[in-house]
Structures are given as structure tokens and as C-alpha cells.
Design a protein around this motif. Structure first.
Motif, PDB file in Angstrom:
ATOM      1  N   ASP A 107       0.803  -1.224   0.000  1.00 16.95           N
ATOM      2  CA  ASP A 107       0.000   0.000   0.000  1.00 16.95           C
ATOM      3  C   ASP A 107       0.831   1.267   0.000  1.00 16.95           C
ATOM      4  OD1 ASP A 107       0.332  -1.183   2.866  1.00 16.95           O
ATOM      5  OD2 ASP A 107       0.096   0.963   3.198  1.00 16.95           O
ATOM      6  N   VAL A 108       2.120   1.172   0.283  1.00 16.25           N
ATOM      7  CA  VAL A 108       2.912   2.359   0.608  1.00 16.25           C
ATOM      8  C   VAL A 108       3.155   3.269  -0.590  1.00 16.25           C
ATOM      9  CG1 VAL A 108       5.215   3.105   1.318  1.00 16.25           C
ATOM     10  CG2 VAL A 108       3.999   1.388   2.650  1.00 16.25           C
ATOM     11  N   PRO A 110       1.733   3.585  -3.627  1.00 14.39           N
ATOM     12  CA  PRO A 110       0.557   4.279  -4.167  1.00 14.39           C
ATOM     13  C   PRO A 110       0.044   5.385  -3.247  1.00 14.39           C
ATOM     14  CG  PRO A 110       0.323   1.914  -4.440  1.00 14.39           C
ATOM     15  CD  PRO A 110       1.510   2.123  -3.553  1.00 14.39           C
ATOM     16  N   ALA A 111       0.011   5.122  -1.936  1.00 17.26           N
ATOM     17  CA  ALA A 111      -0.509   6.118  -1.003  1.00 17.26           C
ATOM     18  C   ALA A 111       0.399   7.336  -0.931  1.00 17.26           C
ATOM     19  CB  ALA A 111      -0.682   5.498   0.378  1.00 17.26           C
ATOM     20  N   LEU A 112       1.706   7.117  -0.821  1.00 15.20           N
ATOM     21  CA  LEU A 112       2.613   8.246  -0.732  1.00 15.20           C
ATOM     22  C   LEU A 112       2.658   9.045  -2.030  1.00 15.20           C
ATOM     23  CD1 LEU A 112       5.625   6.788   1.300  1.00 15.20           C
ATOM     24  CD2 LEU A 112       3.665   8.107   2.117  1.00 15.20           C
ATOM     25  N   ARG A 114       0.108   9.534  -3.986  1.00 10.94           N
ATOM     26  CA  ARG A 114      -1.089  10.395  -3.918  1.00 10.94           C
ATOM     27  C   ARG A 114      -0.854  11.586  -2.999  1.00 10.94           C
ATOM     28  NH1 ARG A 114      -6.063   6.938  -2.076  1.00 10.94           N
ATOM     29  NH2 ARG A 114      -7.114   8.961  -2.312  1.00 10.94           N
ATOM     30  N   LEU A 115      -0.286  11.333  -1.836  1.00 11.13           N
ATOM     31  CA  LEU A 115      -0.070  12.410  -0.880  1.00 11.13           C
ATOM     32  C   LEU A 115       0.930  13.437  -1.387  1.00 11.13           C
ATOM     33  CD1 LEU A 115       0.120  10.460   2.499  1.00 11.13           C
ATOM     34  CD2 LEU A 115      -1.690  12.026   1.757  1.00 11.13           C
ATOM     35  N   GLU A 217      -3.411   0.303   6.980  1.00  7.43           N
ATOM     36  CA  GLU A 217      -2.668   0.528   5.741  1.00  7.43           C
ATOM     37  C   GLU A 217      -2.863   1.984   5.323  1.00  7.43           C
ATOM     38  OE1 GLU A 217      -4.155   0.943   2.539  1.00  7.43           O
ATOM     39  OE2 GLU A 217      -6.181   0.923   3.354  1.00  7.43           O
ATOM     40  N   LEU A 218      -1.927   2.493   4.510  1.00  9.69           N
ATOM     41  CA  LEU A 218      -1.883   3.931   4.251  1.00  9.69           C
ATOM     42  C   LEU A 218      -2.972   4.425   3.309  1.00  9.69           C
ATOM     43  CD1 LEU A 218       1.937   4.727   3.992  1.00  9.69           C
ATOM     44  CD2 LEU A 218       0.442   4.613   5.992  1.00  9.69           C
ATOM     45  N   GLY A 219      -3.508   3.559   2.466  1.00 10.78           N
ATOM     46  CA  GLY A 219      -4.571   3.989   1.571  1.00 10.78           C
ATOM     47  C   GLY A 219      -5.780   4.512   2.330  1.00 10.78           C
ATOM     48  N   VAL A 222      -5.133   8.078   3.458  1.00 10.02           N
ATOM     49  CA  VAL A 222      -5.268   9.069   2.392  1.00 10.02           C
ATOM     50  C   VAL A 222      -6.743   9.351   2.125  1.00 10.02           C
ATOM     51  CG1 VAL A 222      -4.730   9.620  -0.003  1.00 10.02           C
ATOM     52  CG2 VAL A 222      -3.084   8.335   1.369  1.00 10.02           C
ATOM     53  N   ASP A 223      -7.557   8.309   2.057  1.00 17.58           N
ATOM     54  CA  ASP A 223      -9.000   8.497   1.847  1.00 17.58           C
ATOM     55  C   ASP A 223      -9.594   9.360   2.953  1.00 17.58           C
ATOM     56  OD1 ASP A 223      -8.873   6.931  -0.410  1.00 17.58           O
ATOM     57  OD2 ASP A 223      -9.529   5.099   0.604  1.00 17.58           O
TER      58      ASP A 223
END
Length: 237
Positions: A107-108, A110-112, A114-115, A217-219, A222-223
Motif C-alpha cells: 500500500d505504501v 501508491p498512497a505516498l 497520492r499524498l 494501511e496507508l490507503g 489518504v482516503d
């Protein structure tokens, strides 16, 4: 609130730490068996670790700098067993190569990514992983270590250095980490909101106020930030 900075812990937040350390220590011991066999015969990975821990107790002024600790310990051992001190530098360099062979959780990245569109991302770690040498080299704007800050979390130095580097204050900053004390509580002490990344279902310490948010998880984080309006298309930097 508009977030301008998110500080992110590394070990056990973005990747599992123990396997990579074990792998690096075993690679180092194999190297020592070839290049410094008397040392390798006298010390296994456990006793090498105990030697470093003793050095940290004896040299608290460098205890926050894990690479310096490892280098000083290895130089002392090389001298003790009659080897050239330059071998210590080679040994630590080899360890560091393996130390950086981390495998981020799925998950890392993709989430980072986005951020990173919406705010500055700064890695802040007590460890000595070198972000530029990991698979996450492209997602961070800056990477800071306790060695650079002069103190390890929960000391506020890393958070303060990150905010100075980006030019923001606590109200514009969020921290993300896996440790209730060194990450969440330490960030809150300097006025920074904190998200607890709890990947393995640990209970939150009863003596501490709950975190701003708990995620596995980081997603999901972000949501949540987008839903809160703290990150979004109109907040791009």
C-alpha cells in the motif's frame, strides 16, 4: 485545515524492519568470516549486537547515530583482533547496502504518491535506512535521520528540523508512524497531529490519549484525509 507537510516514519511503518536487519547482519557476518575470520569466530550476530549496545551505553553522545555506533564498534573490534581499521569502513558499507534492501508494504508507494501531489513528504527516522537507495527514493521530498537532527524520537528535534526544512508550523503538519510513544505521542508534544499505523493489531497503550486516526494501511489514511478536506485537488502544491 490545509496540510502542507506530512512527516513519515520508515521502519515498521513503510516496511518490515526485522527481516532486513537480520539479512544485513547475516551478510555482514559472512563477509567477516572471509575478511576477518578471527573476529567472526569470536562473535556471532548476537554478540556483535551486544557489543554495540554496550558502546551505546558508554557513548550516549553518539547513541542516536546508529551508523556511527556501528562504525565505532567495528573499528574497536578490528583493532582488538589485529585487523586494519579500514576493514571496519568496508564492513559498515556492506551492511548499509543490505540495510537498504527493504521491501515496502504494497500500500505504501501508491498512497505516498497520492499524498505527494498535495503536500511535502519528509521521511523522519531513528534508523539509518537511506531513502535514496530504497524503492521509495522518488516519493519523498526530503529524508531526515536522527543522526542529522542530533537526537532520536521521541525528542522533538526531528519534527522541528522537518518543519524548518519545509517552512511550516505544527498546525500545517501531520505525522505518520507505527510507534505510540516515539511517533504519535512525540509528535503531539510539539503540536503535530499524528496517525497511528497499526499493521499487526496491537492494542493502544491505555495510559496515552488515542491517536487522531488509526489505520492498518496507508490507503485508508489518504482516503480519510481527502474526506476531511485536508488533502484534495484544490490543495495541490
Amino acid at each position: 485545515m490545509r496540510l502542507k507537510l506530512i512527516t513519515v516514519d520508515l521502519d515498521d511503518t513503510l516496511w518490515p524492519c526485522a527481516p532486513v536487519i537480520r539479512g544485513a547482519e547475516h551478510a555482514l557476518h559472512a563477509w567477516l568470516a572471509d575478511r576477518a575470520p578471527r573476529l567472526a569466530e569470536a562473535h556471532d550476530t548476537d554478540s556483535l549486537r551486544a557489543h554495540r549496545m554496550a558502546l551505546m551505553r558508554d557513548r550516549p553522545e553518539i547513541a542516536h547515530d546508529l551508523t556511527a555506533v556501528r562504525l565505532h564498534a567495528m573499528r574497536a573490534l578490528m583493532e582488538q583482533f589485529g585487523y586494519a581499521p579500514t576493514l571496519a569502513d568496508q564492513a559498515v558499507a556492506l551492511f548499509q547496502q543490505h540495510r537498504n534492501r527493504v521491501q515496502p508494504y504494497a500500500d505504501v508507494a501508491p498512497a505516498l504518491t497520492r499524498l505527494g501531489v498535495h503536500c511535502r513528504l519528509v521521511a523522519v527516522t531513528n534508523g539509518n535506512a537511506e531513502v535514496h537507495a530504497t524503492p521509495l527514493s522518488a516519493v519523498f521530498h526530503h529524508a531526515l535521520t536522527a543522526a542529522e537532527a542530533g537526537a532520536a524520537k521521541p525528542d522533538p528535534a526531528l519534527f522541528q528540523l522537518a518543519m524548518r526544512r519545509v517552512g511550516v508550523g505544527p498546525a500545517e503538519t501531520l505525522h505518520v508512524g507505527d510507534d505510540p510513544v516515539r511517533d504519535v505521542e512525540a509528535a503531539r508534544r510539539v503540536g503535530i497531529g499524528a496517525v497511528w499505523v497499526n499493521r499487526d493489531g496491537r492494542p493502544w497503550p491505555e495510559e496515552l490519549p488515542p491517536p487522531l486516526l488509526q489505520v492498518t494501511e496507508l490507503g485508508a489514511m489518504v482516503d480519510w484525509l481527502v474526506q476531511q478536506g485536508w488533502c484534495g485537488e484544490d490543495h495541490a502544491v
